[in-house]
Motif scaffolding. Structure first.
Motif, PDB file in Angstrom:
ATOM      1  N   PHE A  33       0.882  -1.158   0.000  1.00  0.00           N
ATOM      2  CA  PHE A  33       0.000   0.000   0.000  1.00  0.00           C
ATOM      3  C   PHE A  33       0.919   1.207   0.000  1.00  0.00           C
ATOM      4  O   PHE A  33       1.594   1.489   0.999  1.00  0.00           O
ATOM      5  CB  PHE A  33      -0.909  -0.009   1.226  1.00  0.00           C
ATOM      6  CG  PHE A  33      -1.888   1.131   1.281  1.00  0.00           C
ATOM      7  CD1 PHE A  33      -2.685   1.447   0.195  1.00  0.00           C
ATOM      8  CD2 PHE A  33      -2.016   1.888   2.425  1.00  0.00           C
ATOM      9  CE1 PHE A  33      -3.595   2.497   0.247  1.00  0.00           C
ATOM     10  CE2 PHE A  33      -2.928   2.931   2.499  1.00  0.00           C
ATOM     11  CZ  PHE A  33      -3.718   3.240   1.406  1.00  0.00           C
ATOM     12  N   GLY A  34       1.012   1.876  -1.141  1.00  0.00           N
ATOM     13  CA  GLY A  34       2.000   2.926  -1.245  1.00  0.00           C
ATOM     14  C   GLY A  34       1.520   4.150  -1.980  1.00  0.00           C
ATOM     15  O   GLY A  34       0.379   4.223  -2.452  1.00  0.00           O
ATOM     16  N   THR A  35       2.432   5.115  -2.102  1.00  0.00           N
ATOM     17  CA  THR A  35       2.138   6.376  -2.772  1.00  0.00           C
ATOM     18  C   THR A  35       3.412   6.992  -3.315  1.00  0.00           C
ATOM     19  O   THR A  35       4.518   6.643  -2.891  1.00  0.00           O
ATOM     20  CB  THR A  35       1.444   7.376  -1.814  1.00  0.00           C
ATOM     21  OG1 THR A  35       0.967   8.486  -2.569  1.00  0.00           O
ATOM     22  CG2 THR A  35       2.362   7.849  -0.708  1.00  0.00           C
ATOM     23  N   LEU A  36       3.240   7.912  -4.226  1.00  0.00           N
ATOM     24  CA  LEU A  36       4.297   8.831  -4.643  1.00  0.00           C
ATOM     25  C   LEU A  36       3.800  10.265  -4.510  1.00  0.00           C
ATOM     26  O   LEU A  36       4.439  11.197  -4.962  1.00  0.00           O
ATOM     27  CB  LEU A  36       4.724   8.551  -6.094  1.00  0.00           C
ATOM     28  CG  LEU A  36       5.512   7.266  -6.310  1.00  0.00           C
ATOM     29  CD1 LEU A  36       5.755   7.021  -7.785  1.00  0.00           C
ATOM     30  CD2 LEU A  36       6.823   7.280  -5.549  1.00  0.00           C
ATOM     31  N   LYS A  37       2.642  10.420  -3.892  1.00  0.00           N
ATOM     32  CA  LYS A  37       2.084  11.748  -3.606  1.00  0.00           C
ATOM     33  C   LYS A  37       2.709  12.196  -2.294  1.00  0.00           C
ATOM     34  O   LYS A  37       2.342  11.736  -1.220  1.00  0.00           O
ATOM     35  CB  LYS A  37       0.561  11.674  -3.483  1.00  0.00           C
ATOM     36  CG  LYS A  37      -0.107  13.010  -3.336  1.00  0.00           C
ATOM     37  CD  LYS A  37      -1.616  12.862  -3.355  1.00  0.00           C
ATOM     38  CE  LYS A  37      -2.298  14.198  -3.340  1.00  0.00           C
ATOM     39  NZ  LYS A  37      -3.763  14.041  -3.429  1.00  0.00           N
ATOM     40  N   LEU A  38       3.674  13.067  -2.394  1.00  0.00           N
ATOM     41  CA  LEU A  38       4.521  13.364  -1.248  1.00  0.00           C
ATOM     42  C   LEU A  38       4.071  14.603  -0.488  1.00  0.00           C
ATOM     43  O   LEU A  38       4.080  15.708  -1.015  1.00  0.00           O
ATOM     44  CB  LEU A  38       5.965  13.549  -1.719  1.00  0.00           C
ATOM     45  CG  LEU A  38       6.531  12.392  -2.553  1.00  0.00           C
ATOM     46  CD1 LEU A  38       7.948  12.714  -2.984  1.00  0.00           C
ATOM     47  CD2 LEU A  38       6.462  11.082  -1.803  1.00  0.00           C
TER      48      LEU A  38
END
Length: 86
Positions: A33-38
């Protein structure tokens, strides 16, 4: 097929949070469960060590462990159905 989904995964991660699955080096599957929306707290964790990340590696921020993870792009399996839309 897989290249298209890897590209879609990156776009989805930039837009928000995504559940996805890939094969780890040991052969087991990781449900991530990840993101690149920092946000600012994630940006603060970027330190950099001068190493160039090879094109064959995909890096993402793991929301479960609150840290950076990576996997071989060729080990990507799928975007999972429970993906949350932000």
């Amino acid at each position: 097929y897989t290249t298209l989904f890897r590209s879609k995964l990156k776009d989805m991660l930039i837009d928000g949070s995504v559940h996805f699955t890939y094969t780890k080096v040991d052969g087991s599957e990781r449900k991530a469960f990840g993101t690149l929306k920092l946000d600012d707290s994630v940006k603060a964790s970027i330190k950099g060590n001068g190493h160039v990340i090879p094109d064959s590696i995909f890096v993402y921020y793991d929301l479960g462990s609150e840290g950076w993870r990576s996997f071989r792009k060729s080990n990507f399996i799928r975007i999972d159905e429970q993906t949350k839309k932000d």
